[in-house]
Motif scaffolding. Structure first.
Motif, PDB file in Angstrom:
ATOM      1  N   SER A 193     -11.378 -41.061   5.848  1.00  0.00           N
ATOM      2  CA  SER A 193     -10.438 -40.302   5.021  1.00  0.00           C
ATOM      3  C   SER A 193      -9.233 -39.874   5.856  1.00  0.00           C
ATOM      4  N   TYR A 194      -8.069 -39.846   5.194  1.00  0.00           N
ATOM      5  CA  TYR A 194      -6.872 -39.315   5.845  1.00  0.00           C
ATOM      6  C   TYR A 194      -6.805 -37.788   5.717  1.00  0.00           C
ATOM      7  N   GLU A 195      -7.598 -37.235   4.812  1.00  0.00           N
ATOM      8  CA  GLU A 195      -7.500 -35.808   4.504  1.00  0.00           C
ATOM      9  C   GLU A 195      -8.470 -35.005   5.359  1.00  0.00           C
ATOM     10  N   GLU A 196      -8.115 -34.787   6.612  1.00  0.00           N
ATOM     11  CA  GLU A 196      -9.001 -34.108   7.541  1.00  0.00           C
ATOM     12  C   GLU A 196      -9.358 -32.706   7.057  1.00  0.00           C
ATOM     13  N   GLN A 197      -8.345 -31.914   6.733  1.00  0.00           N
ATOM     14  CA  GLN A 197      -8.606 -30.524   6.377  1.00  0.00           C
ATOM     15  C   GLN A 197      -9.411 -30.411   5.094  1.00  0.00           C
ATOM     16  N   ARG A 198      -9.160 -31.304   4.149  1.00  0.00           N
ATOM     17  CA  ARG A 198      -9.913 -31.259   2.893  1.00  0.00           C
ATOM     18  C   ARG A 198     -11.381 -31.591   3.134  1.00  0.00           C
ATOM     19  N   VAL A 199     -11.648 -32.555   4.013  1.00  0.00           N
ATOM     20  CA  VAL A 199     -13.034 -32.894   4.347  1.00  0.00           C
ATOM     21  C   VAL A 199     -13.704 -31.720   5.058  1.00  0.00           C
ATOM     22  N   ILE A 200     -13.024 -31.152   6.039  1.00  0.00           N
ATOM     23  CA  ILE A 200     -13.610 -30.054   6.818  1.00  0.00           C
ATOM     24  C   ILE A 200     -13.913 -28.859   5.918  1.00  0.00           C
ATOM     25  N   GLU A 201     -12.993 -28.525   5.014  1.00  0.00           N
ATOM     26  CA  GLU A 201     -13.227 -27.400   4.110  1.00  0.00           C
ATOM     27  C   GLU A 201     -14.394 -27.685   3.174  1.00  0.00           C
ATOM     28  N   ALA A 202     -14.505 -28.937   2.712  1.00  0.00           N
ATOM     29  CA  ALA A 202     -15.620 -29.301   1.830  1.00  0.00           C
ATOM     30  C   ALA A 202     -16.951 -29.177   2.565  1.00  0.00           C
ATOM     31  N   VAL A 203     -16.985 -29.590   3.832  1.00  0.00           N
ATOM     32  CA  VAL A 203     -18.218 -29.484   4.626  1.00  0.00           C
ATOM     33  C   VAL A 203     -18.567 -28.013   4.851  1.00  0.00           C
ATOM     34  N   ARG A 204     -17.553 -27.206   5.148  1.00  0.00           N
ATOM     35  CA  ARG A 204     -17.821 -25.776   5.388  1.00  0.00           C
ATOM     36  C   ARG A 204     -18.392 -25.098   4.154  1.00  0.00           C
TER      37      ARG A 204
END
Length: 536
Positions: A23-34
């Motif tokens: 994914s190009y959306e690093e912050q969106r992935v990280i927030e979803a994992v959190r």
């Protein structure tokens, strides 16, 4: 719960040691994992989230950083030493896989981590996050890929509403509920950041947010299409009003407008799949493909199947998958496949089965596709169309476009003359009056729409050579000097009509058929024009 959250929750509970997300959306992935790891309903044991990048090293949730962990090998060594439940997200670690240019021993350390995390006393997971999917062969059995979809319509709509609320009083909103839905749907296929950029550009351009701003959203999608190199983003300059005749086909298309909206889904309607338009060359098939995208307010992608095939073994199949993924990322959209029979002409030939595999991938996608990609395929040579392509389920309907009838030639002449007589240097005594159009329609019996347009262009050349306005005699002379396709290929056209007589629906409305159905070009089939006389 989304598919991503459900699958990731299962993998974390099962203690899969190494996961990979493209994914190009690093912050969106990280927030979803959190959000997931702190949700007691989704995970049994809450976990800390630690991130790593080459520029920052290991960073804990409280913002503290571990020193001397910028180098990948050192960071991985530190990760093995973490004894608390955690998810460690490594960003762009794929650069370190290369033994010549990357960090030595990274692949070996990842295999050690896989073993340690799988059998450890506390749940720990390493998540590899990067914009490209690159997994070394040594890690294929240790790494599990998790799909992370682009933003949903609901997420994009929420972003749009938040931007509207933040700019309340400074901009004018000319969008009703359906308008906002169409704008959000237009941004499907973009990352959340790209969608936000498109909306921000729309807000500052004229301080008005309306349906015309859909074009700005399409500009963002144009970038993704150009980067793929397999599809071409076509500028929309043609409307269905510019297509003379073909009223039956146009009515069919008009009735499927707005079929991609939520209202249609609530009504129980599936999104339309596509249409195959075959018939006599030069009679408006490609023009219709361009016009439908304008009429529906959707981006138009042109798919040149010839670009799919290349010299490298296996690359053609990958190119087809990439083209399909790009089209789905831009959805809802119109995918135009021009002269589809030429693209798959080698199916079943002696190319080691490459064409057959590519064709099979395309057919399977057309049958099973879930995204709103409306396929408009055109074909001139029906004999080269693979029979698998014609069965129901691939296309919603197959239309046959014949030479224009007398009733259809009138609007065709009107479209081409009106467009060019707007120029004062061209306009003179000639005007597209009903009487003039009727005479020209009579004189051009057996001429295709493309040939009528060429007659107008030829007349313009004659007029320009003498530096005078266009005259009626210029058009008549152009027609007399032109030998139409209906004469040079009369036998072939008759064969095409007979083929379409039972296999396709007539694009021409029944009320536009000429009485008696006879032409200068020869004897027609059992009905005046090829195609079943179904009315829409």
């Amino acid at each position: 719960m989304t598919d991503f959250h459900g699958r990731l929750s299962e993998l974390l509970k099962a203690r899969f040691p190494i996961l990979c997300i493209e994914s190009y959306e690093e912050q969106r992935v990280i927030e979803a994992v959190r959000r997931l790891v702190h949700d007691a309903k989704l995970v049994r044991t809450p976990r800390a989230v630690v991130t790593w990048s080459l520029t920052e090293g290991l960073v804990h949730e409280d913002g503290s950083r571990r020193t001397s962990t910028n180098e990948p090998s050192r960071a991985l060594d530190a990760v093995i030493g973490i004894k608390q439940p955690c998810v460690v997200i490594f960003r762009d670690l794929h650069h370190a896989y290369d033994e010549r240019t990357g960090s030595p021993g990274v692949i070996r350390r990842l295999r050690d981590i896989a073993q340690a995390f799988k059998n450890g006393p506390v749940p720990r997971t390493l998540l590899l996050l990067s914009p490209v999917l690159r997994i070394p062969a040594e890690l294929e059995k240790d790494v599990t890929i998790v799909d992370f979809a682009l933003p949903t319509e609901a997420e994009i709509r929420a972003t749009l509403e938040a931007m509207i609320a933040a700019n309340a009083g400074r901009i004018r909103i000319d969008l009703d509920e359906i308008g906002r839905e169409r704008l959000a749907k237009a941004a499907l296929g973009l990352t959340l950041q790209e969608a936000e950029n498109a909306f921000a550009r729309a807000l500052v351009q004229d301080e008005v947010l309306d349906l015309s701003d859909i074009d700005l959203v399409h500009d963002e999608k144009r970038q993704a299409v150009r980067k793929s190199g397999l599809l071409e983003f076509v500028d929309l300059t043609t409307d269905l009003a510019d297509v003379g005749g073909l009223e039956n086909l146009k009515r069919w298309l008009h009735r499927r407008n707005h079929a991609f909206l939520a209202e249609a889904a609530e009504y129980g309607l599936p999104a339309p799949r596509g249409v195959l338009i075959t018939g006599v060359p030069g009679c408006g098939k490609s023009l219709t493909a361009k016009a439908v995208a304008t009429a529906w307010g959707l981006p138009l992608l042109r798919f040149d199947i010839g670009r799919v095939f290349s010299g490298l073994v296996g690359s053609s199949e990958q190119n087809m998958r990439t083209a399909i993924q790009t089209a789905e990322a831009v959805a809802p959209c119109v995918l135009w496949v021009d002269e589809i029979e030429k693209g798959f002409s080698a199916v079943g030939g002696g190319d080691s089965g490459t064409s057959s595999r590519v064709f099979g991938t395309f057919l399977t996608w057309m049958q099973e596709k879930r995204q709103s990609v409306f396929v408009v395929a055109t074909a001139n040579d029906f004999e080269r169309l693979p029979p698998e392509l014609l069965r129901k389920g691939r296309f919603d309907e197959i239309f046959f476009v014949d030479l224009p009838t007398r009733a259809e030639r009138v609007p065709i002449w009107s479209v081409h003359l009106t467009r060019r007589l707007r120029n004062k240097r061209v306009a003179g005594a000639l005007s597209p009056t009903p009487a003039t159009l009727d005479e020209l329609a009579t004189l051009s019996d057996g001429y295709s729409g493309a040939e009528i347009e060429q007659a107008v262009v030829t007349g313009l050349y004659d007029a320009f050579a003498e530096r005078r306005p266009l005259e009626y005699d210029d058009l008549v002379r152009a027609l007399v000097n032109m030998v139409p396709l209906s004469v040079t290929q009369a036998e072939r056209i008759t064969g095409i009509r007979r083929w379409a007589d039972q296999r396709a629906v007539a694009a021409t409305a029944a009320e536009d058929w000429d009485p008696g159905g006879r032409r200068d070009s020869g004897e027609p089939p059992s009905r005046p024009y090829g195609g079943r006389p179904v009315e829409y």
